[in-house]
Design an enzyme around this catalytic site. Structure first.
Site, PDB file in Angstrom:
ATOM      1  N   HIS A  55      54.910 -80.075  43.639  1.00  0.00           N
ATOM      2  CA  HIS A  55      56.073 -79.060  43.939  1.00  0.00           C
ATOM      3  C   HIS A  55      56.953 -79.013  43.092  1.00  0.00           C
ATOM      4  CE1 HIS A  55      58.667 -78.709  47.390  1.00  0.00           C
ATOM      5  NE2 HIS A  55      59.020 -77.755  46.365  1.00  0.00           N
ATOM      6  N   ARG A  59      60.612 -71.249  37.754  1.00  0.00           N
ATOM      7  CA  ARG A  59      61.768 -69.967  37.620  1.00  0.00           C
ATOM      8  C   ARG A  59      60.877 -68.155  37.071  1.00  0.00           C
ATOM      9  NH1 ARG A  59      63.709 -72.624  42.309  1.00  0.00           N
ATOM     10  NH2 ARG A  59      65.663 -73.857  41.486  1.00  0.00           N
ATOM     11  N   ASN A  89      58.672 -68.803  44.943  1.00  0.00           N
ATOM     12  CA  ASN A  89      59.866 -67.888  44.980  1.00  0.00           C
ATOM     13  C   ASN A  89      60.665 -68.035  43.627  1.00  0.00           C
ATOM     14  OD1 ASN A  89      60.306 -70.821  44.022  1.00  0.00           O
ATOM     15  ND2 ASN A  89      62.505 -70.965  45.632  1.00  0.00           N
ATOM     16  N   HIS A 229      58.620 -82.165  50.969  1.00  0.00           N
ATOM     17  CA  HIS A 229      59.866 -82.840  51.077  1.00  0.00           C
ATOM     18  C   HIS A 229      60.045 -83.590  51.584  1.00  0.00           C
ATOM     19  CE1 HIS A 229      60.922 -79.137  51.799  1.00  0.00           C
ATOM     20  NE2 HIS A 229      61.523 -78.704  50.779  1.00  0.00           N
ATOM     21  N   ASN A 275      68.215 -79.428  49.469  1.00  0.00           N
ATOM     22  CA  ASN A 275      67.535 -78.565  50.071  1.00  0.00           C
ATOM     23  C   ASN A 275      66.374 -79.208  50.420  1.00  0.00           C
ATOM     24  OD1 ASN A 275      66.014 -77.000  52.542  1.00  0.00           O
ATOM     25  ND2 ASN A 275      66.951 -75.486  51.660  1.00  0.00           N
ATOM     26  N   ASP A 302      60.769 -81.623  43.447  1.00  0.00           N
ATOM     27  CA  ASP A 302      61.141 -80.387  44.060  1.00  0.00           C
ATOM     28  C   ASP A 302      62.239 -80.495  42.805  1.00  0.00           C
ATOM     29  OD1 ASP A 302      62.031 -78.414  45.632  1.00  0.00           O
ATOM     30  OD2 ASP A 302      62.659 -79.519  46.407  1.00  0.00           O
TER      31      ASP A 302
HETATM   32 ZN   LIG Z   1      61.833 -76.970  49.762  1.00  0.00          ZN
END
Ligand SMILES: [Zn+2]
Length: 434
Positions: A55, A59, A89, A229, A275, A302
Site C-alpha cells: 500500500h 502520486r 488514486n 489499514h 484516513n 499507506d
Molecule cells: Zn485508504
C-alpha cells in the site's frame, strides 16, 4: 559485481556469510571473498528479505508536486523495500491498461524497487461502474490487486461483482473500509478527544460495518479480500471471526496505527490528520496483539506524501495522510520486536513473504536460500536515529514521527542483487536492462 555480506544474522539467527552473484544468493556459510567481490560488513546486523509494501501512494501521474515514481521508489529503497504496490488514486486514475502500464514502466526505468500498479475497482474511483479489470490484469503490468483506496467501494452489488471478476484470475480486492454516510464531514476518531475538541467524529462502526459486510461477500463469492489499514479493535474481532470461518481474508495495519493515538490531535498539527484516523490506545494495543497472533497479516505503510501547502494550514482544510516508507521498519522494531511480540523471522513474514503472496509478486518475499533472487535488506537493530523529514528521499515532509528517536536503521538494500542502499546511503538504481 559480486557482493559478500560477512557475518550477518539471517532472520536474527547465528552469523554467517552470504554471497550474491548474478542477482541471486549464490552461497551461504563461511565464504572467502574472491576477486571482483565487494565485501559488506554484516557484523551485528540482521539480514531480512527485501520488504514488500502492499500500500504505497506514488502520486504519479498527475501529482508530481507531491511525489514521483522516482522519488517514492528511492524512499522505498532507503526504507528497505524491494517492491511496492502503487495505489490507483493518481490523476488520471489507474483504471485502464494504459495507465497501469505507464506506472509499471516508470517503475522499471527508475530501477529502485519493483513497482506493482494497483488497478482501480471502479471507473474514476466514482463507485458507479466497474473499471477495465480484465484488461489491466492482462496488461504488461499484470495487475493482481484492485482498490479504490482513499474511497470505499460502498455499493454492495459493485463489491460483489468486483470479487467475482478477480476470482477468475486469482486477483484480490483491497478495500478501504469506510461507510461514507457514517463519516460525512469527519475530521478525526469519534470519541472522548473529538468531543473535547469539538471536531466531527469518525466512528469505529463506519470501518467495522464495511469489513463485516465484505468478509460475508468474500465468503459468498469464494474470492480473496484484503482489508487495507485496519484501525480498530472491533475490526480485529470481525477479521478473527472471518478467518476462523475459513474466509479468504487478509488484513494490513500501518506503522502509525501501531504507535500513535488520537491524543495527538490535541496539538491540531495536521501532520496527524489521516484516513482512517488515529484511534485510541486500546485500539493500538489490539492491533499489536492482532499482528502477534496472525489475525493481521501484513504491514502496509499507506505512504501518502503531500506538498507543504496541503499540510501547513488549519486542521479542517488539511489533506489526510502521512509518509511512511522510510520509517516503517523502525516502527515495526519499536512496537513489535523490542516489545517482545515478534521475532525477526515474524518480521520477514509480515513485511515481505505475506505481502508478496497477497499481491502475487514473483521473485519477492522469497526465503533467504541459495538460488533465490537476492532481494534483501540489512538492518542495524542497535542503531538509533532521530527522524528528520528534510533528510528523507520522499518529497513529502509530512512524517508524524518527525523529531522522534527510533531504533533500527537500514544499512543496505539489495534489489535483484544490485545494492540500491549501501553504508546506510542511497547508492544507484539497478539498470533497467539488467
Ligand atoms: Zn485508504
Amino acid at each position: 559485481m559480486n557482493y559478500l555480506i560477512q557475518q550477518a544474522r539471517i532472520l536474527g539467527s547465528e552469523p554467517q556469510d552470504v554471497l550474491i552473484a548474478d542477482g541471486r544468493i549464490a552461497q551461504l556459510g563461511s565464504i572467502e571473498p574472491g576477486a571482483d567481490t565487494q565485501v559488506v560488513d554484516g557484523r551485528g546486523l540482521v539480514l531480512l528479505p527485501g520488504m514488500v509494501d502492499p500500500h504505497t501512494h506514488l502520486r504519479e501521474p498527475g501529482r508530481e508536486d507531491a511525489e514521483t515514481v522516482e522519488t517514492g521508489t528511492r524512499a522505498a529503497a532507503r526504507g528497505g523495500y524491494t517492491a511496492v504496490h502503487a495505489m490507483a488514486n493518481s490523476t488520471p486514475v489507474a483504471d485502464t491498461a494504459g495507465v497501469v502500464e505507464q506506472v509499471y514502466e516508470l517503475g522499471r526505468k527508475a530501477g529502485w524497487v519493483d513497482v506493482r500498479p494497483v488497478g482501480a475497482v471502479t471507473v474514476g474511483l466514482e463507485g458507479k461502474q466497474l473499471s477495465e479489470i480484465g484488461a489491466m490484469a492482462d496488461s504488461r503490468a499484470q495487475v493482481k490487486m484492485f482498490s479504490d483506496d482513499g474511497i470505499c467501494v460502498a455499493d454492495p452489488l459493485l463489491m460483489r461483482r468486483a470479487l467475482e471478476y478477480v476470482k477468475a484470475f486469482d486477483g484480490v480486492i483491497a478495500q478501504h473500509a469506510q461507510e461514507p454516510r457514517l463519516t460525512e464531514g469527519a475530521q478525526m476518531n469519534e470519541g472522548e478527544v473529538s468531543s473535547v475538541l469539538g471536531l466531527p467524529g469518525w466512528p469505529a462502526v463506519a470501518e467495522e460495518s464495511i469489513i463485516a459486510r465484505d468478509v460475508l461477500l468474500a465468503e459468498h463469492v469464494g474470492a480473496r479480500l484484503h482489508v487495507c489499514h485496519v484501525s480498530t479493535a472491533g475490526s480485529v474481532e470481525i477479521i478473527r471471526w472471518a478467518k476462523a470461518r475459513g474466509i479468504q481474508v487478509t488484513a494490513e495495519v500501518t506503522p502509525h496505527h501501531l504507535l500513535l493515538t488520537d491524543e495527538k490531535v490535541r496539538t491540531f498539527d495536521p501532520v496527524f490528520k489521516v484516513n482512517p484516523p488515529l484511534r485510541r490506545q486500546e485500539d493500538v494495543m489490539a492491533l499489536r496483539a492482532a499482528v502477534a497472533d496472525g489475525t493481521i497479516d501484513v504491514i502496509g505503510t499507506d505512504h501518502a506524501p503531500h506538498p507543504a501547502e496541503s499540510k501547513e494550514c488549519e486542521w479542517g482544510a488539511a489533506a489526510m495522510g502521512m509518509t511512511g516508507l522510510e520509517t516503517a521498519l523502525s516502527i515495526v522494531q519499536h512496537t513489535l520486536v523490542d516489545t517482545g511480540l515478534l521475532t525477526w523471522e515474524d518480521v520477514a513474514r509480515i513485511t515481505s513473504a505475506t505481502p508478496a503472496r497477497i499481491g502475487r509478486v514473483a521473485d519477492q518475499g522469497r526465503p533467504i536460500a541459495v538460488g533465490e533472487p537476492a532481494n534483501l535488506v540489512l538492518v542495524d537493530p542497535d542503531a538509533r536515529w532521530i527522524v528528520d523529514p528534510y533528510a528523507m528521499a520522499t518529497k513529502g515532509r509530512n512524517s508524524p514521527f518527525a523529531g522522534m528517536e527510533l531504533p533500527g536503521s537500514v544499512r543496505a538494500t539489495f534489489f535483484h542483487g544490485h545494492p540500491t542502499v549501501l553504508d546506510g546511503q542511497l547508492a544507484t538504481p539497478r539498470p533497467a536492462d539488467a
